[in-house]
Structure formats: C-alpha cells, structure tokens
Design an enzyme around this catalytic site. Structure first.
Site, PDB file in Angstrom:
ATOM      1  CG  MET A   1      63.586 -30.025  68.921  1.00 12.27           C
ATOM      2  SD  MET A   1      61.463 -29.644  68.164  1.00 12.27           S
ATOM      3  CE  MET A   1      61.532 -29.036  69.678  1.00 12.27           C
ATOM      4  CB  CYS A  86      72.355 -32.452  65.495  1.00 15.06           C
ATOM      5  SG  CYS A  86      72.499 -30.825  64.380  1.00 15.06           S
ATOM      6  CG  ASN A 190      63.078 -38.528  68.202  1.00 14.74           C
ATOM      7  OD1 ASN A 190      64.557 -38.300  67.652  1.00 14.74           O
ATOM      8  ND2 ASN A 190      61.960 -37.479  68.863  1.00 14.74           N
ATOM      9  CG  ASP A 192      57.375 -38.694  61.587  1.00  8.02           C
ATOM     10  OD1 ASP A 192      58.031 -37.285  61.527  1.00  8.02           O
ATOM     11  OD2 ASP A 192      58.048 -40.009  60.615  1.00  8.02           O
ATOM     12  N   GLY A 214      59.372 -34.248  70.184  1.00  4.75           N
ATOM     13  CA  GLY A 214      60.633 -32.967  69.640  1.00  4.75           C
ATOM     14  C   GLY A 214      59.092 -32.095  69.088  1.00  4.75           C
ATOM     15  NE  ARG A 215      59.703 -33.458  62.919  1.00  2.67           N
ATOM     16  CZ  ARG A 215      59.333 -33.658  62.099  1.00  2.67           C
ATOM     17  NH1 ARG A 215      59.757 -32.854  60.779  1.00  2.67           N
ATOM     18  NH2 ARG A 215      59.692 -34.897  61.640  1.00  2.67           N
TER      19      ARG A 215
END
Length: 332
Positions: A1, A86, A190, A192, A214-215
């Site tokens: 990220m 992206c 990838n 959620d 990621g998040r």
C-alpha cells in the site's frame, strides 16, 4: 500500500508479527531513473529481518521496468512485483497501475521486461478482475502467457475501487483458468480479509495458493504473530511511539502527514481514544506526536477497558507444496 508499507512500518511488522512474505509499497520505476532516485531509493530500504521481501514497482514502460527489476536484484530483493491494479488517477494518467488492464499486450511486454531485468528472481503481478466489468476470461490468460511466477487477483474491478465487497468467486475462477491452461503460475487472492484464519478459509474455498492482506494490518502489526497476544492500549501507544521515531529516522523526505494515517488506526477502541487521536492529528511533527503519546500513555486518562485478541496464523500449503503467503501490500 502506497505510503503505508514503507520501511518504517515494515520494520514494525517484522518485529511484532512477521508474515511469510513482505511487499514494499509501490515505487515509480520511471521516477527512479528520471530524477527522483535520491528520495525513491529510500522507499526501497529494507533489513534482513524483513526477508523474504518483494519490491513492487509501477510503470507503463517495459524499458523502465527492466531497469527497475535489475536495480532491485542488485539491492538484494527476493522478488519483483508489478502493480497493475492501483486505481489512483495520477498513476493511471501515466499509463500504469490499473490502466494496464486495458492494454494486455503492453502488460505482457512489461512482465517480460521485468523477467529480463530480474535474472533469477521471481516476478509477480498484482491486478484486478477487470476495468469496469469481469474480464478475467481474457485478461488472465494474457498475463499467464507471459509466465509470471505469481498473479495476485484483487477481487474487484477498477471501477469498484474498494467501494463494494470483494467477490472471491472470481479468485476461484482465476484458479480454474490457470489450471485449464496448465500454467505453473501461483494465484493469490486479495480483498476484505481481516485475519489469517479468514485467509486460510479463503484458500480452502477458492483453491488459491495464498492470500495477500493489506488494510487489516493498519494499527495491528501483531496480525501475523505466531502467538495470540492480548493487546492493551498502552501496548498500542508504545508501538505508535516506536513507529513514529522510525518514520522520522528513515523517511524524513516524506511529509509528516503520511504518518498520521497510522494514528487513526492505532488510537481507537478505548475511553479517551478520540481525544488523544485529535491531539495526534494536530501534531506538527514527530517530536510533538511522541511527546503527546508519551505523556498520555503514562497518565491515568487511558482506561484500559478493552483487550484486543489477535488471531494466530495457520500455515496452508500451496499447490506447489510451498507455504501460502499471507502478506501486507498493494491496495487491500
């Protein structure tokens, strides 16, 4: 990220809960060779504790990708990743990121150029299921023809950004397409995924070889911890201070506002968190943020009402017999 998995945060993650593989934030291959080397090379700094680590680049130029891959090899990276997912408009205006979904032939050229520059290092791709609709039936075979070692599928279109739930049935479809082509390319999913346990379930449901997270790592560098620690507010504040000092040490070329997005994630879920978060968001620099954090952390105003249970990782075997990688990067 971008501006998240930078050298400072990767060191924190490696210390408190290292995943199987780490990816860098994406770095402009063009910028490295067209005037931005002095600052951008700092974004590629890493320590041995972060291995295996993959350098992620974006560009629309095969020549620049070849040079960036060669540079990454010289720096000692363990792999090269190409961002083709992206949705940032500034990136797309340069013909890179998700824009490459519309130009599969160019995407193939960039993959092949990366492989030429990378030598023996594996080259991977991060992309989405399509631009404004599901295009896996045409997009994925084109990417597989270039024979990357790994393709990570973000289970949304570019148009959907992260505004709708990730649709993991498309990851399952990607695995089917790969298998029908008898390709040796690994498929990761990838989108959620909030824990390693959930990632393991996605592997089971879709047959993919691994999951990229990621998040969920935001404010939670313990996500991949081998044991399940109980995280108190004081623990978060101590890591916040450590993270801030590393940011100041390693990334002084970046605006301090970049660090503040982490404060929103670290400081939440206990009495007084909102007030503290507002003070940190108003801090002018790292020294002021550290002062606020240290002062507040030593006072009785933090009421440690909640404990935060962190999932312990479970290993899963990929189709090739290797351990699946549950790793922070990219857009999710």
């Amino acid at each position: 990220m971008a501006n998240v998995t930078d050298p400072a945060f990767r060191r924190i993650i490696a210390k408190y809960g290292k995943p199987d593989v780490l990816w860098t934030e994406f770095v402009s291959a063009d910028g490295l060779f067209l005037g931005g080397y002095e600052d951008l090379i700092k974004d590629l700094a890493f320590t041995q504790s972060e291995r295996p680590i993959v350098a992620q680049f974006f560009t629309s130029s095969p020549a620049m990708m070849r040079k960036a891959a060669s540079l990454a090899g010289g720096l000692g990276f363990d792999g090269i990743d190409i961002n083709m997912g992206c949705p940032d408009k500034n990136i797309e205006r340069r013909g890179a990121g998700a824009n490459l979904i519309k130009f599969p032939k160019l995407a193939q050229e960039i993959i092949r150029a990366a492989k030429e520059g990378a030598g023996s290092l594996p080259v991977s791709v991060k992309t989405r299921i399509g631009w404004d609709k599901d295009e896996l039936e045409t997009l994925l075979p084109a990417l597989l023809e270039a024979e990357p070692a790994l393709i990570t599928i973000h289970a949304r279109t570019r148009k959907e950004m992260s505004l709708v739930p990730a649709r993991w049935e498309h990851v399952k479809c990607a695995v089917k397409i790969r298998d029908e082509m008898r390709s040796n390319t690994l498929i990761f999913g990838n989108g959620d995924v909030s824990s390693v346990a959930e990632a393991l379930q996605k592997v089971k449901e879709t047959g993919c070889d691994g999951v990229m997270i990621g998040r969920a790592i935001f404010g939670n560098p313990w996500l991949f911890a081998k044991r399940s620690p109980s995280i108190l507010p004081k623990d978060k504040m101590e890591v916040l201070v450590e993270h801030t000092r590393l940011f100041e040490e390693l990334l002084s070329h970046k605006p301090f506002a970049t660090m503040k997005k982490h404060y929103k994630a670290y400081v939440t879920g206990w009495d007084g968190a909102k007030e503290l978060r507002m003070k940190l968001m108003n801090a002018k620099d790292a020294n002021e943020a550290v002062f606020i954090s240290t002062l507040t952390g030593s006072s009785t105003r933090i009421r440690m009402r909640e404990k935060f249970a962190i999932d312990a990782p479970i290993e899963s075997k990929s189709k090739s017999g290797k351990i699946g990688n549950f790793s922070p990067d990219g857009s999710e």
